[in-house]
Design a protein around this motif. Sequence first.
Motif, PDB file in Angstrom:
ATOM      1  N   SER A  73       0.833  -1.203   0.000  1.00  0.00           N
ATOM      2  CA  SER A  73       0.000   0.000   0.000  1.00  0.00           C
ATOM      3  C   SER A  73       0.868   1.253   0.000  1.00  0.00           C
ATOM      4  O   SER A  73       0.603   2.196  -0.756  1.00  0.00           O
ATOM      5  N   ARG A  74       1.916   1.291   0.838  1.00  0.00           N
ATOM      6  CA  ARG A  74       2.831   2.437   0.869  1.00  0.00           C
ATOM      7  C   ARG A  74       3.563   2.572  -0.468  1.00  0.00           C
ATOM      8  O   ARG A  74       3.763   3.679  -0.972  1.00  0.00           O
ATOM      9  N   TYR A  75       3.976   1.446  -1.029  1.00  0.00           N
ATOM     10  CA  TYR A  75       4.678   1.442  -2.313  1.00  0.00           C
ATOM     11  C   TYR A  75       3.796   2.059  -3.399  1.00  0.00           C
ATOM     12  O   TYR A  75       4.235   2.932  -4.158  1.00  0.00           O
ATOM     13  N   PHE A  76       2.540   1.620  -3.451  1.00  0.00           N
ATOM     14  CA  PHE A  76       1.633   2.110  -4.491  1.00  0.00           C
ATOM     15  C   PHE A  76       1.238   3.561  -4.250  1.00  0.00           C
ATOM     16  O   PHE A  76       1.109   4.341  -5.204  1.00  0.00           O
ATOM     17  N   GLU A  77       1.032   3.949  -2.995  1.00  0.00           N
ATOM     18  CA  GLU A  77       0.653   5.329  -2.679  1.00  0.00           C
ATOM     19  C   GLU A  77       1.728   6.304  -3.147  1.00  0.00           C
ATOM     20  O   GLU A  77       1.420   7.349  -3.732  1.00  0.00           O
ATOM     21  N   LYS A  78       2.990   5.971  -2.899  1.00  0.00           N
ATOM     22  CA  LYS A  78       4.085   6.845  -3.327  1.00  0.00           C
ATOM     23  C   LYS A  78       4.165   6.902  -4.845  1.00  0.00           C
ATOM     24  O   LYS A  78       4.383   7.968  -5.424  1.00  0.00           O
ATOM     25  N   LEU A  79       3.983   5.752  -5.476  1.00  0.00           N
ATOM     26  CA  LEU A  79       4.010   5.702  -6.930  1.00  0.00           C
ATOM     27  C   LEU A  79       2.882   6.549  -7.519  1.00  0.00           C
ATOM     28  O   LEU A  79       3.079   7.318  -8.474  1.00  0.00           O
ATOM     29  N   GLN A  80       1.715   6.425  -6.936  1.00  0.00           N
ATOM     30  CA  GLN A  80       0.553   7.183  -7.401  1.00  0.00           C
ATOM     31  C   GLN A  80       0.765   8.690  -7.238  1.00  0.00           C
ATOM     32  O   GLN A  80       0.491   9.478  -8.158  1.00  0.00           O
ATOM     33  N   THR A  81       1.261   9.093  -6.082  1.00  0.00           N
ATOM     34  CA  THR A  81       1.514  10.517  -5.831  1.00  0.00           C
ATOM     35  C   THR A  81       2.560  11.067  -6.785  1.00  0.00           C
ATOM     36  O   THR A  81       2.417  12.180  -7.313  1.00  0.00           O
ATOM     37  N   TYR A  82       3.600  10.295  -7.028  1.00  0.00           N
ATOM     38  CA  TYR A  82       4.690  10.726  -7.918  1.00  0.00           C
ATOM     39  C   TYR A  82       4.171  10.956  -9.337  1.00  0.00           C
ATOM     40  O   TYR A  82       4.501  11.964  -9.977  1.00  0.00           O
ATOM     41  N   ILE A  83       3.345  10.048  -9.823  1.00  0.00           N
ATOM     42  CA  ILE A  83       2.830  10.155 -11.190  1.00  0.00           C
ATOM     43  C   ILE A  83       1.810  11.291 -11.307  1.00  0.00           C
ATOM     44  O   ILE A  83       1.864  12.098 -12.242  1.00  0.00           O
ATOM     45  N   PHE A  97       7.278  -4.853  -9.616  1.00  0.00           N
ATOM     46  CA  PHE A  97       7.668  -3.612 -10.278  1.00  0.00           C
ATOM     47  C   PHE A  97       9.156  -3.282 -10.151  1.00  0.00           C
ATOM     48  O   PHE A  97       9.640  -2.393 -10.852  1.00  0.00           O
ATOM     49  N   GLY A  98       9.857  -3.932  -9.223  1.00  0.00           N
ATOM     50  CA  GLY A  98      11.279  -3.669  -9.052  1.00  0.00           C
ATOM     51  C   GLY A  98      11.572  -2.768  -7.860  1.00  0.00           C
ATOM     52  O   GLY A  98      10.672  -2.224  -7.209  1.00  0.00           O
ATOM     53  N   ASN A  99      12.862  -2.607  -7.586  1.00  0.00           N
ATOM     54  CA  ASN A  99      13.311  -1.805  -6.440  1.00  0.00           C
ATOM     55  C   ASN A  99      13.542  -0.339  -6.783  1.00  0.00           C
ATOM     56  O   ASN A  99      14.017   0.421  -5.931  1.00  0.00           O
ATOM     57  N   ASP A 100      13.263   0.037  -8.017  1.00  0.00           N
ATOM     58  CA  ASP A 100      13.463   1.427  -8.429  1.00  0.00           C
ATOM     59  C   ASP A 100      12.162   1.971  -9.019  1.00  0.00           C
ATOM     60  O   ASP A 100      12.054   2.185 -10.228  1.00  0.00           O
ATOM     61  N   PRO A 101      11.164   2.190  -8.164  1.00  0.00           N
ATOM     62  CA  PRO A 101       9.859   2.662  -8.662  1.00  0.00           C
ATOM     63  C   PRO A 101       9.921   4.031  -9.330  1.00  0.00           C
ATOM     64  O   PRO A 101       9.115   4.320 -10.214  1.00  0.00           O
ATOM     65  N   GLN A 102      10.884   4.853  -8.925  1.00  0.00           N
ATOM     66  CA  GLN A 102      10.986   6.185  -9.528  1.00  0.00           C
ATOM     67  C   GLN A 102      11.338   6.092 -11.012  1.00  0.00           C
ATOM     68  O   GLN A 102      10.737   6.776 -11.847  1.00  0.00           O
ATOM     69  N   SER A 103      12.301   5.239 -11.338  1.00  0.00           N
ATOM     70  CA  SER A 103      12.676   5.065 -12.753  1.00  0.00           C
ATOM     71  C   SER A 103      11.519   4.477 -13.552  1.00  0.00           C
ATOM     72  O   SER A 103      11.262   4.889 -14.694  1.00  0.00           O
ATOM     73  N   MET A 104      10.820   3.527 -12.955  1.00  0.00           N
ATOM     74  CA  MET A 104       9.672   2.932 -13.638  1.00  0.00           C
ATOM     75  C   MET A 104       8.593   3.983 -13.880  1.00  0.00           C
ATOM     76  O   MET A 104       7.999   4.055 -14.967  1.00  0.00           O
ATOM     77  N   ALA A 105       8.345   4.823 -12.873  1.00  0.00           N
ATOM     78  CA  ALA A 105       7.338   5.878 -13.012  1.00  0.00           C
ATOM     79  C   ALA A 105       7.748   6.881 -14.085  1.00  0.00           C
ATOM     80  O   ALA A 105       6.897   7.364 -14.848  1.00  0.00           O
ATOM     81  N   ASN A 106       9.035   7.198 -14.153  1.00  0.00           N
ATOM     82  CA  ASN A 106       9.508   8.124 -15.186  1.00  0.00           C
ATOM     83  C   ASN A 106       9.303   7.553 -16.585  1.00  0.00           C
ATOM     84  O   ASN A 106       8.996   8.290 -17.526  1.00  0.00           O
ATOM     85  N   GLU A 107       9.481   6.244 -16.726  1.00  0.00           N
ATOM     86  CA  GLU A 107       9.235   5.602 -18.014  1.00  0.00           C
ATOM     87  C   GLU A 107       7.755   5.674 -18.390  1.00  0.00           C
ATOM     88  O   GLU A 107       7.399   5.913 -19.553  1.00  0.00           O
ATOM     89  N   ILE A 108       6.894   5.479 -17.394  1.00  0.00           N
ATOM     90  CA  ILE A 108       5.448   5.573 -17.643  1.00  0.00           C
ATOM     91  C   ILE A 108       5.078   6.990 -18.070  1.00  0.00           C
ATOM     92  O   ILE A 108       4.327   7.195 -19.032  1.00  0.00           O
ATOM     93  N   LEU A 109       5.616   7.984 -17.359  1.00  0.00           N
ATOM     94  CA  LEU A 109       5.316   9.379 -17.673  1.00  0.00           C
ATOM     95  C   LEU A 109       5.826   9.765 -19.054  1.00  0.00           C
ATOM     96  O   LEU A 109       5.192  10.554 -19.764  1.00  0.00           O
ATOM     97  N   ALA A 110       6.976   9.205 -19.436  1.00  0.00           N
ATOM     98  CA  ALA A 110       7.546   9.523 -20.746  1.00  0.00           C
ATOM     99  C   ALA A 110       6.677   8.985 -21.883  1.00  0.00           C
ATOM    100  O   ALA A 110       6.694   9.521 -22.996  1.00  0.00           O
ATOM    101  N   GLN A 111       5.927   7.924 -21.606  1.00  0.00           N
ATOM    102  CA  GLN A 111       5.078   7.312 -22.627  1.00  0.00           C
ATOM    103  C   GLN A 111       3.696   7.941 -22.713  1.00  0.00           C
ATOM    104  O   GLN A 111       2.956   7.684 -23.666  1.00  0.00           O
TER     105      GLN A 111
END
Length: 222
Positions: free
Chosen positions: A23-33, A70-84
């Motif tokens: 839940s914490r992992y997804f909440e941070k990912l959601q907020t970042y995006i 999703f991996g240990n680097d959610p920020q990089s994954m989120a950046n890839e999503i945002l770039a697309q």
Amino acid sequence: MKKANQYQQEINQLKTQLNSFDSRYFEKLQTYILSQNIFYNDETINLQLLSMLQNLIDAEKDNSDATELFGNDPQSMANEILAQLPKPKLRDQLSMSTLVIAISWFFLLLSSTSTTSGIIINLWAFILAPFLELITISLILKILHKSVYSKSASFFQSVLPKISIAILFLLCVGLILLVNNLLIIGPTITLPTPWNFFLQGFILIATLSYFFYTLTKQKHKK
């Protein structure tokens, strides 16, 4: 109902099924995006987040977790999503800006200095206030975005973004009140009664009409 809101409701319901770590992992990912850009299409983003959340719930059922999925680097994954994601359309940017301007003008009219003959409208305030609000919103989102995956774990670094956001908000409100009510500079016009009430009503009706138009348009897309 707008699809983006439907997706958001589904996300809120499904998040309750996650364990505390995921839940914490997804909440941070959601907020970042979501804090990357106010003008992104919220329907596209929420659909992407909903799909990821559903995959995460399925992974938990298989005794897996967010880092394995999703991996240990959610920020990089989120950046890839945002770039697309497709770039915000000019129409979406203008719609959001127009909405901010309409709401800003409505509250400026309510807070303008009243006299027996009507209300005094400070033209500079009506020009500057919406720009101040848009800039403040953008800065707050940028601070929030950068603070999600801050590498520093100190208490000061965790509290600093909240303090910065509070200061920005108070500074924006203070400047608007100062220019509109306390330190009236530049040209002013007096809007006689009852035209001030007509103008307030017009802005309010126009804003509500925009909401209903958006909801109706999204409903017909289904």
